[in-house]
Design an enzyme around this catalytic site. Sequence first.
Site, PDB file in Angstrom:
ATOM      1  N   THR A 140     -14.992  31.034   5.022  1.00  0.00           N
ATOM      2  CA  THR A 140     -15.476  31.329   6.369  1.00  0.00           C
ATOM      3  C   THR A 140     -15.911  30.033   7.036  1.00  0.00           C
ATOM      4  O   THR A 140     -16.708  29.282   6.483  1.00  0.00           O
ATOM      5  CB  THR A 140     -16.639  32.331   6.284  1.00  0.00           C
ATOM      6  OG1 THR A 140     -16.090  33.587   5.884  1.00  0.00           O
ATOM      7  CG2 THR A 140     -17.346  32.502   7.622  1.00  0.00           C
ATOM      8  N   HIS A 192     -10.224  42.153   1.002  1.00  0.00           N
ATOM      9  CA  HIS A 192     -11.534  41.617   0.608  1.00  0.00           C
ATOM     10  C   HIS A 192     -12.348  42.759  -0.011  1.00  0.00           C
ATOM     11  O   HIS A 192     -12.966  43.544   0.685  1.00  0.00           O
ATOM     12  CB  HIS A 192     -12.253  41.030   1.820  1.00  0.00           C
ATOM     13  CG  HIS A 192     -13.415  40.139   1.470  1.00  0.00           C
ATOM     14  ND1 HIS A 192     -14.036  40.166   0.245  1.00  0.00           N
ATOM     15  CD2 HIS A 192     -14.058  39.177   2.197  1.00  0.00           C
ATOM     16  CE1 HIS A 192     -15.024  39.271   0.235  1.00  0.00           C
ATOM     17  NE2 HIS A 192     -15.040  38.665   1.405  1.00  0.00           N
ATOM     18  N   ASN A 221     -17.977  40.387  -2.714  1.00  0.00           N
ATOM     19  CA  ASN A 221     -19.101  39.742  -2.025  1.00  0.00           C
ATOM     20  C   ASN A 221     -19.995  40.655  -1.190  1.00  0.00           C
ATOM     21  O   ASN A 221     -20.561  40.236  -0.175  1.00  0.00           O
ATOM     22  CB  ASN A 221     -18.588  38.571  -1.163  1.00  0.00           C
ATOM     23  CG  ASN A 221     -18.064  37.451  -2.035  1.00  0.00           C
ATOM     24  OD1 ASN A 221     -18.343  37.421  -3.240  1.00  0.00           O
ATOM     25  ND2 ASN A 221     -17.306  36.546  -1.469  1.00  0.00           N
ATOM     26  N   TYR A 258     -19.383  43.223   0.725  1.00  0.00           N
ATOM     27  CA  TYR A 258     -18.916  43.816   1.984  1.00  0.00           C
ATOM     28  C   TYR A 258     -18.487  45.270   1.757  1.00  0.00           C
ATOM     29  O   TYR A 258     -18.688  45.818   0.677  1.00  0.00           O
ATOM     30  CB  TYR A 258     -17.822  42.937   2.598  1.00  0.00           C
ATOM     31  CG  TYR A 258     -18.372  41.557   2.928  1.00  0.00           C
ATOM     32  CD1 TYR A 258     -19.344  41.408   3.925  1.00  0.00           C
ATOM     33  CD2 TYR A 258     -17.988  40.424   2.214  1.00  0.00           C
ATOM     34  CE1 TYR A 258     -19.901  40.166   4.204  1.00  0.00           C
ATOM     35  CE2 TYR A 258     -18.547  39.173   2.497  1.00  0.00           C
ATOM     36  CZ  TYR A 258     -19.497  39.060   3.490  1.00  0.00           C
ATOM     37  OH  TYR A 258     -20.054  37.838   3.773  1.00  0.00           O
ATOM     38  N   ASN A 270     -24.884  38.876  -0.834  1.00  0.00           N
ATOM     39  CA  ASN A 270     -25.150  39.940   0.142  1.00  0.00           C
ATOM     40  C   ASN A 270     -25.773  41.174  -0.489  1.00  0.00           C
ATOM     41  O   ASN A 270     -25.488  42.304  -0.090  1.00  0.00           O
ATOM     42  CB  ASN A 270     -23.865  40.302   0.906  1.00  0.00           C
ATOM     43  CG  ASN A 270     -23.412  39.154   1.781  1.00  0.00           C
ATOM     44  OD1 ASN A 270     -24.210  38.585   2.510  1.00  0.00           O
ATOM     45  ND2 ASN A 270     -22.145  38.790   1.683  1.00  0.00           N
ATOM     46  N   GLY A 306     -12.344  26.672  -3.567  1.00  0.00           N
ATOM     47  CA  GLY A 306     -12.984  26.868  -2.275  1.00  0.00           C
ATOM     48  C   GLY A 306     -13.539  25.566  -1.732  1.00  0.00           C
ATOM     49  O   GLY A 306     -12.847  24.810  -1.048  1.00  0.00           O
TER      50      GLY A 306
HETATM   51  C1  8OZ Z   1     -19.851  32.577   3.789  1.00  0.00           C
HETATM   52  C2  8OZ Z   1     -20.375  32.862   5.027  1.00  0.00           C
HETATM   53  C3  8OZ Z   1     -19.999  34.012   5.669  1.00  0.00           C
HETATM   54  C4  8OZ Z   1     -19.113  34.886   5.077  1.00  0.00           C
HETATM   55  C5  8OZ Z   1     -17.658  35.867   1.762  1.00  0.00           C
HETATM   56  C6  8OZ Z   1     -16.655  36.109   3.932  1.00  0.00           C
HETATM   57  O1  8OZ Z   1     -18.625  35.517   1.101  1.00  0.00           O
HETATM   58  C7  8OZ Z   1     -17.603  35.546   3.210  1.00  0.00           C
HETATM   59  C8  8OZ Z   1     -18.575  34.605   3.834  1.00  0.00           C
HETATM   60  C9  8OZ Z   1     -18.959  33.443   3.196  1.00  0.00           C
HETATM   61  O2  8OZ Z   1     -16.726  36.502   1.257  1.00  0.00           O
END
Ligand code: 8OZ
Length: 382
Positions: free
Chosen positions: A40, A193, A196, A198, A253, A340
């Site tokens: 990102t 995805h 992480n 989400y 997250n 990454g």
């Molecule tokens: C860092 C900042 C914002 C989003 C992820 C899409 O961790 C992200 C992300 C990473 O998968």
Amino acid sequence: MSASLHRQKSSAAPCAPSLFDPVQAGELALANRVVLAPLTRNRAPDAIPTALMAEYYAQRASAGLLITEATAISQQGQGYADVPGLYGTEQLDGWKKVTQAVHGAGGKIVVQLWHVGRVSHTDLQPDGGPPVAPSALTANTKTVLIKDGVPLFVPTSAPRALHADELPGIVHSYQTAARNAVGTAGFDGVEIHGANGYLLDQFLKSGSNQRGDDYGGSIENRARLLLEVTRAITGAVGGGRTGIRLSPVTPANDAFDADPQPLFDYVVRQLATLNLAYLHIIEGATGGPRELAERPFDYAALKAAYRQAGGQGAWMVNNGLDKTLAEQALADGADLVAFGRPYIANPDLVERLKRGGPFNEGNRATYYGGGAEGYTDYPALA
Ligand code: 8OZ
């Protein structure tokens, strides 16, 4: 290696492929095993990919595969300022310039399909509503808004629980995004995805999913949305053009599952039936330690579960790998290695890995947001 040479060597350890050997991942014929991990970078104002982004990805085209930064499949799936989308005409046009630049430079590129679920803010949601989630549980994490051009880290907003009758619409948004990605924007494929913390990971994991319907409770129920999304996408673009990213134990997250091994063993056994191009596994805490004492996980068992169930996709590993660890991963049976942070500052990472360095250091201050500085201005080797 010829069959006879292979036989001669078979008493010794089987020889591992090099990072620079080609590999087939589903329908994707990759020139080498080095992959640009999704990163990102928050450089897409109004969620529209720019010419600068095309330059950035084309600079990295010597990777066997480029995975784009996470890209929202809908406005509801958007959780951060200035991240790109894939649901509007201008967004697709922007991505088309990216894929043309990458293909012109001889690379292959897939787009990472993203719905953030509860990791969002009312300011980013349609009509300023609450973000959506499996259950009305606020994630203990932050997102980024941009106010007057300045990035602002703010707590995520309290989400509302999705109604079961809204889930087919979300599956449909993923499918439409995948179809447009390959059919209109010119991507070689898509990566789901599923990592992480989400939306899809929120459904998978017990810490964020307290549903009492067919999408919560048992492992089978918690995995249902991810599998429905994956089947819808493979139905639209083919399994051979579809990959998926998973992070069994990451705390990113606020992700947490009480018993991740049987959950993810089940998920990969189900995915094994879908003829995917690849499975992309984040080992440990995303961007952090590769092993977590409080969250043990057996990745070799996960791969064995996938192979035993007939999964033939490439096995891609990621998280904090350097050349030595990457070569060890290939020796241990991985097919692809995603880098990454090293890719932020080293556009020609493949060449630098070949030569054993030197490696540029990335500037954290320019990771998220801004322009060319810290993005397209890192030098390649002469
Ligand atoms: C860092 C900042 C914002 C989003 C992820 C899409 O961790 C992200 C992300 C990473 O998968």
